[in-house]
Design a protein around this motif. Structure first.
Motif, PDB file in Angstrom:
ATOM      1  N   SER A 108       0.840  -1.200   0.000  1.00  0.00           N
ATOM      2  CA  SER A 108       0.000   0.000   0.000  1.00  0.00           C
ATOM      3  C   SER A 108       0.868   1.240   0.000  1.00  0.00           C
ATOM      4  O   SER A 108       2.038   1.216   0.337  1.00  0.00           O
ATOM      5  CB  SER A 108      -0.897   0.018   1.229  1.00  0.00           C
ATOM      6  OG  SER A 108      -0.125  -0.073   2.399  1.00  0.00           O
ATOM      7  N   ALA A 109       0.283   2.379  -0.360  1.00  0.00           N
ATOM      8  CA  ALA A 109       1.051   3.619  -0.474  1.00  0.00           C
ATOM      9  C   ALA A 109       1.427   4.144   0.893  1.00  0.00           C
ATOM     10  O   ALA A 109       0.675   4.061   1.842  1.00  0.00           O
ATOM     11  CB  ALA A 109       0.233   4.667  -1.233  1.00  0.00           C
ATOM     12  N   GLU A 125       2.170   7.026   3.695  1.00  0.00           N
ATOM     13  CA  GLU A 125       1.407   8.232   3.991  1.00  0.00           C
ATOM     14  C   GLU A 125       2.305   9.411   4.352  1.00  0.00           C
ATOM     15  O   GLU A 125       1.815  10.441   4.789  1.00  0.00           O
ATOM     16  CB  GLU A 125       0.446   7.963   5.156  1.00  0.00           C
ATOM     17  CG  GLU A 125      -0.596   6.882   4.839  1.00  0.00           C
ATOM     18  CD  GLU A 125      -1.515   6.636   6.012  1.00  0.00           C
ATOM     19  OE1 GLU A 125      -1.303   7.267   7.068  1.00  0.00           O
ATOM     20  OE2 GLU A 125      -2.443   5.829   5.877  1.00  0.00           O
ATOM     21  N   LYS A 142       4.468  11.902  -7.104  1.00  0.00           N
ATOM     22  CA  LYS A 142       4.023  10.937  -6.089  1.00  0.00           C
ATOM     23  C   LYS A 142       3.016  11.581  -5.139  1.00  0.00           C
ATOM     24  O   LYS A 142       2.031  10.948  -4.734  1.00  0.00           O
ATOM     25  CB  LYS A 142       5.227  10.420  -5.300  1.00  0.00           C
ATOM     26  CG  LYS A 142       6.136   9.483  -6.078  1.00  0.00           C
ATOM     27  CD  LYS A 142       7.264   8.979  -5.188  1.00  0.00           C
ATOM     28  CE  LYS A 142       8.152   8.006  -5.913  1.00  0.00           C
ATOM     29  NZ  LYS A 142       9.244   7.498  -5.055  1.00  0.00           N
ATOM     30  N   LEU A 175      -0.413  11.875  -6.712  1.00  0.00           N
ATOM     31  CA  LEU A 175      -1.131  10.605  -6.761  1.00  0.00           C
ATOM     32  C   LEU A 175      -1.868  10.305  -5.466  1.00  0.00           C
ATOM     33  O   LEU A 175      -2.700   9.393  -5.410  1.00  0.00           O
ATOM     34  CB  LEU A 175      -0.161   9.461  -7.082  1.00  0.00           C
ATOM     35  CG  LEU A 175       0.463   9.501  -8.480  1.00  0.00           C
ATOM     36  CD1 LEU A 175       1.478   8.388  -8.645  1.00  0.00           C
ATOM     37  CD2 LEU A 175      -0.603   9.415  -9.560  1.00  0.00           C
ATOM     38  N   GLU A 176      -1.571  11.070  -4.394  1.00  0.00           N
ATOM     39  CA  GLU A 176      -2.275  10.897  -3.125  1.00  0.00           C
ATOM     40  C   GLU A 176      -3.545  11.755  -3.050  1.00  0.00           C
ATOM     41  O   GLU A 176      -4.301  11.638  -2.088  1.00  0.00           O
ATOM     42  CB  GLU A 176      -1.350  11.277  -1.956  1.00  0.00           C
ATOM     43  CG  GLU A 176      -0.109  10.409  -1.836  1.00  0.00           C
ATOM     44  CD  GLU A 176      -0.440   8.945  -1.644  1.00  0.00           C
ATOM     45  OE1 GLU A 176      -1.323   8.648  -0.821  1.00  0.00           O
ATOM     46  OE2 GLU A 176       0.166   8.098  -2.328  1.00  0.00           O
ATOM     47  N   THR A 177      -3.766  12.629  -4.025  1.00  0.00           N
ATOM     48  CA  THR A 177      -4.996  13.421  -4.031  1.00  0.00           C
ATOM     49  C   THR A 177      -6.179  12.499  -4.318  1.00  0.00           C
ATOM     50  O   THR A 177      -6.014  11.442  -4.946  1.00  0.00           O
ATOM     51  CB  THR A 177      -4.933  14.529  -5.099  1.00  0.00           C
ATOM     52  OG1 THR A 177      -4.787  13.920  -6.397  1.00  0.00           O
ATOM     53  CG2 THR A 177      -3.756  15.457  -4.846  1.00  0.00           C
ATOM     54  N   ALA A 214      -5.882   9.047  -6.419  1.00  0.00           N
ATOM     55  CA  ALA A 214      -5.847   7.880  -5.537  1.00  0.00           C
ATOM     56  C   ALA A 214      -6.897   6.862  -5.953  1.00  0.00           C
ATOM     57  O   ALA A 214      -6.655   5.648  -5.941  1.00  0.00           O
ATOM     58  CB  ALA A 214      -6.057   8.315  -4.081  1.00  0.00           C
ATOM     59  N   GLN A 215      -8.088   7.326  -6.339  1.00  0.00           N
ATOM     60  CA  GLN A 215      -9.144   6.413  -6.774  1.00  0.00           C
ATOM     61  C   GLN A 215      -8.757   5.711  -8.076  1.00  0.00           C
ATOM     62  O   GLN A 215      -8.984   4.504  -8.232  1.00  0.00           O
ATOM     63  CB  GLN A 215     -10.450   7.182  -6.947  1.00  0.00           C
ATOM     64  CG  GLN A 215     -11.033   7.707  -5.631  1.00  0.00           C
ATOM     65  CD  GLN A 215     -12.246   8.589  -5.854  1.00  0.00           C
ATOM     66  OE1 GLN A 215     -12.703   8.757  -6.985  1.00  0.00           O
ATOM     67  NE2 GLN A 215     -12.766   9.169  -4.780  1.00  0.00           N
ATOM     68  N   ARG A 244      -5.699   5.139  -9.164  1.00  0.00           N
ATOM     69  CA  ARG A 244      -4.621   4.205  -8.886  1.00  0.00           C
ATOM     70  C   ARG A 244      -5.148   2.956  -8.183  1.00  0.00           C
ATOM     71  O   ARG A 244      -4.682   1.849  -8.423  1.00  0.00           O
ATOM     72  CB  ARG A 244      -3.551   4.882  -8.034  1.00  0.00           C
ATOM     73  CG  ARG A 244      -2.300   4.049  -7.881  1.00  0.00           C
ATOM     74  CD  ARG A 244      -1.232   4.784  -7.135  1.00  0.00           C
ATOM     75  NE  ARG A 244      -1.642   5.093  -5.780  1.00  0.00           N
ATOM     76  CZ  ARG A 244      -0.807   5.534  -4.843  1.00  0.00           C
ATOM     77  NH1 ARG A 244       0.450   5.726  -5.124  1.00  0.00           N
ATOM     78  NH2 ARG A 244      -1.242   5.798  -3.628  1.00  0.00           N
ATOM     79  N   GLN A 245      -6.158   3.146  -7.309  1.00  0.00           N
ATOM     80  CA  GLN A 245      -6.769   2.015  -6.612  1.00  0.00           C
ATOM     81  C   GLN A 245      -7.376   1.038  -7.616  1.00  0.00           C
ATOM     82  O   GLN A 245      -7.163  -0.181  -7.536  1.00  0.00           O
ATOM     83  CB  GLN A 245      -7.848   2.540  -5.667  1.00  0.00           C
ATOM     84  CG  GLN A 245      -8.598   1.463  -4.909  1.00  0.00           C
ATOM     85  CD  GLN A 245      -7.729   0.851  -3.836  1.00  0.00           C
ATOM     86  OE1 GLN A 245      -7.194   1.567  -3.008  1.00  0.00           O
ATOM     87  NE2 GLN A 245      -7.584  -0.456  -3.867  1.00  0.00           N
TER      88      GLN A 245
END
Length: 717
Positions: A9-10, A12, A343, A346-348, A352-353, A355-356
């Motif tokens: 998992s990514a 944090e 990187k 990609l957490e926004t 994130a959705q 990438r999921q």
């Protein structure tokens, strides 16, 4: 026995800087508005502006800042773990589904804990974050996980690659149509592209292509590419993408750059000119803009970062002021900032959705591809609990053969990944060398002289001969750089430091010579007379007289160190930090001397028990009294502490006759090792971690050896 578990998992850590937030380091969010020539508002957007300083009018001295904490954030730990501890070693891979029909993938390896012969299991659970907790409930597995015995499974993981846009903007251009319509760039822009990476031909390109066409030239003929710390980077350069005179909006160029998360904008003009704003670009996809400006007066780059307000904070923070006179330092800072920025984006929530969903699809595809193998052969249906004890004696030979083939394929894949620079732990920062080591490149089909030594210089080869001096092989005929009065026996071309280091002559007359590459290049371009030994008097390092061997540290990102061997005496030499008021970032002196001799300083002498035949410098992890020198003499390899001169036995050669070939320093995750080559054998020895000034040298599970069919003359790295 101990156990470590790594999740895929990514991390944090990118979004956890709220407590450290300050306008001084990471800027503040501003409403940025762009207008047309008549003053009408075109677009507006909220971006965080990083400029390195609150006060734009403050005086600054370019080059006064030094890097402190420039590193890649949120590393792909699962990929790095797999490459370091699993690939090329006996390990198990399992696939299964949980009670919710979500597939998962598990890798397990048994090793020694810290090489102390304590059994330790390491495991990686390749699982999407939404299903991670449920998958960890072993009782909820619908079916027990089954082992995949196919050795090809080791090929499914790779490094993370990036594509970045590069947009050229002329002075005064305020709209994206104007910027994208620049058919060509300027001389300063081309210089900047050369700093970013290598110019590659797209047709037939086998590396990461970043969405560009590598078959039919529909996205241009060339592009800019590099490898940085194991990541492949492809740059979508506006002036290299197809240009259309009929299409004023340059849709083809916008199609690529407009779909890049991060874009560099190289803007011509001085600080007084109208500055770029992200609202000038019509793109809902680009979240980060890096504004780069070049100042020809002090040969420096200035950097400014715009980040869409939803992007978490990411480092490194810009220095105050964000002005770089060291071009290599600027390149490192910029690439790290761009990678960390993508990187973080990609957490926004939006990315994130996406990438999921992508990760879920990859794991499901992997499960669907591998499950048929389990049904073909019932012998493959080993459960998780069956593999940990030893195999039954009746099946041991078959299992050993399977494991040998598994390891062979894994080691071949690991070697190929390392030499191409794709390794997640790699520090390779170039791209054109990304070929198999046995793939030759022809510089000259019929060269009339015997080559003594040589080194690559850009796309060319600089070679030394006994009878014709030093020649540059880049086109026919070869270009003579030095005549035969200078008999060069060793050389190193250090392009980032603008240096050529040579050892010339023999016996008592032997010395080290240092030259600026830029001076030599200028002489070649201006067709000046070929240099002689007499012309090199100002390039001698005088204290090295009688030197029969020298070595340099291979990590050029740290301070350059040279060790010259004069019989049984070692002379340690370092290069002083250049003074920015007299030396530019590419090493060209603004004074009267073209020689860099004055930039070198003599540190200390170390006496050995015998004359060294082979040397290699090993960088310590801290740089504080823990650098080492590997020397080979008599029947042994020793490690010498650079600071104290203390010697430690590294390896003894059990042979009546010894022909030393090479000692090559290699690094993985900051840990140093040495490949010791002699006769037809090579032995790898790990010499890290260091304990203060004393290296830990003991039998290690990571040590290995191999042999050649014949004794090599030399081994390169």
């Amino acid at each position: 026995m101990s156990c470590f578990l790594c999740f895929s998992s990514a991390s944090e850590d990118l979004g956890c800087r709220r407590g450290d937030f300050s306008r001084k380091h990471y800027g503040s969010v501003e409403l940025l508005i762009s207008s047309d020539a008549d003053g009408a508002i075109q677009r507006a957007g909220r971006f965080r502006v990083e400029n390195g300083s609150l006060d734009e009018t403050m005086d600054y001295t370019p080059g006064t800042w030094r890097r402190t904490d420039v590193h890649l954030e949120n590393p792909e730990y699962h990929t790095r773990w797999f490459f370091k501890y699993f690939l090329g070693k006996v390990h198990q891979n399992y696939v299964g589904v949980d009670a919710e029909k979500n597939p998962f993938y598990l890798s397990v390896v048994l090793s020694d804990q810290n090489n102390q012969r304590v059994p330790q299991y390491r495991a990686i659970l390749w699982e999407s974050i939404t299903n991670l907790l449920s998958a960890m409930n072993m009782e909820r597995f619908e079916k027990g996980p089954r082992e995949i015995l196919n050795p090809e499974i080791q090929k499914v993981r790779g490094s993370v690659n990036f594509k970045f846009g590069v947009l050229f903007a002329k002075d005064g251009q305020l709209t994206d149509d104007e910027m994208f319509s620049n058919e060509t760039g300027s001389e300063n822009f081309e210089k900047f592209l050369n700093l970013l990476g290598d110019k590659i031909c797209l047709q037939g390109w086998a590396g990461y292509r970043g969405g560009l066409d590598t078959k039919n030239d529909t996205t241009g003929i060339n592009s800019i590419y590099t490898v940085y710390q194991g990541h492949e980077l492809m740059f979508h350069v506006s002036t290299m993408l197809p240009y259309s005179k009929e299409n004023k909006q340059q849709v083809e160029r916008k199609r690529h750059i407009g779909n890049d998360i991060v874009t560099i904008v190289f803007q011509e003009g001085d600080d007084a000119s109208p500055s770029f704003k992200p609202s000038m670009i019509r793109s809902h996809f680009t979240h980060i803009f890096a504004l780069v400006r070049y100042n020809s007066q002090n040969d420096s780059y200035r950097l400014k970062i715009f980040s869409e307000e939803s992007v978490p904070l990411f480092g490194p923070p810009l220095p105050p002021p964000p002005v770089f006179t060291d071009h290599q330092e600027f390149r490192d800072f910029l690439l790290v900032k761009l990678i960390n920025g993508e990187k973080a984006t990609l957490e926004t929530p939006t990315f994130a959705q996406k990438r999921q969903r992508t990760l879920d699809m990859l794991i499901r595809s992997l499960y669907q591809d591998l499950m048929p193998d389990l049904h073909k052969n019932m012998l493959n249906r080993r459960s998780f609990s069956d593999v940990l004890p030893e195999s039954p004696k009746s099946a041991r030979k078959k299992e050993e053969a399977r494991q040998a083939e598994f390891v062979r394929i894994g080691q071949a894949l690991k070697l190929k990944t390392i030499v191409k620079g794709d390794a997640p732990t790699s520090l390779v920062n170039t791209g054109l060398c990304r070929k198999e080591p046995w793939e030759s490149q022809s510089f000259c089909s019929s060269f009339a002289y015997d080559i003594v030594c040589g080194d690559s210089w850009g796309q060319s080869l600089l070679v030394a001969t006994d009878s014709a001096g030093v020649m540059l092989l880049e086109a026919l005929p070869p270009v003579q750089v030095f005549d035969k009065t200078l008999t060069v026996k060793q050389m190193h071309v250090l392009e980032p430091q603008d240096l050529l280091i040579t050892r010339a002559d023999k016996g008592k007359d032997a010395r080290l010579y240092v030259y600026r590459l830029s001076t030599l290049k200028r002489g070649i371009e201006e067709r000046q007379l070929v240099r002689t030994k007499c012309d090199s008097r100002e390039n001698k390092l005088e204290k090295t007289r009688g030197c029969h061997l020298y070595s340099i540290n291979t990590h050029h990102g740290v301070e350059l160190r040279i060790v010259a061997a004069i019989r049984n005496k070692l002379l340690l030499i370092t290069r002083k930090q250049p003074r920015f008021d007299s030396i530019s970032s590419v090493g060209i002196s603004t004074g009267t001397s073209d020689s860099p001799v004055e930039e070198f300083q003599y540190i200390r002498e170390i006496c050995l028990c015998d004359t060294p035949v082979i040397m290699a410098l090993v960088d310590g992890p801290t740089g504080e009294n823990d650098h080492m020198i590997c020397v080979a003499y008599k029947h042994q390899f020793d490690l010498i502490n650079e600071s104290t001169g203390d010697a430690y036995r590294l390896h003894h050669v059990d042979s009546n006759r010894v022909n030393f070939v090479a000692a090559i320093d290699v690094y993985e995750d900051g840990e140093a090792g040495l490949l010791l080559c002699y006769n037809n054998l090579c032995a790898y020895k790990k010499v890290c971690p260091f304990n203060g000034a004393t290296p830990m040298i003991q039998p290690n599970s990571s040590d290995f050896h191999f042999s050649w069919n014949q004794m090599p003359n030399s081994i390169g790295e």
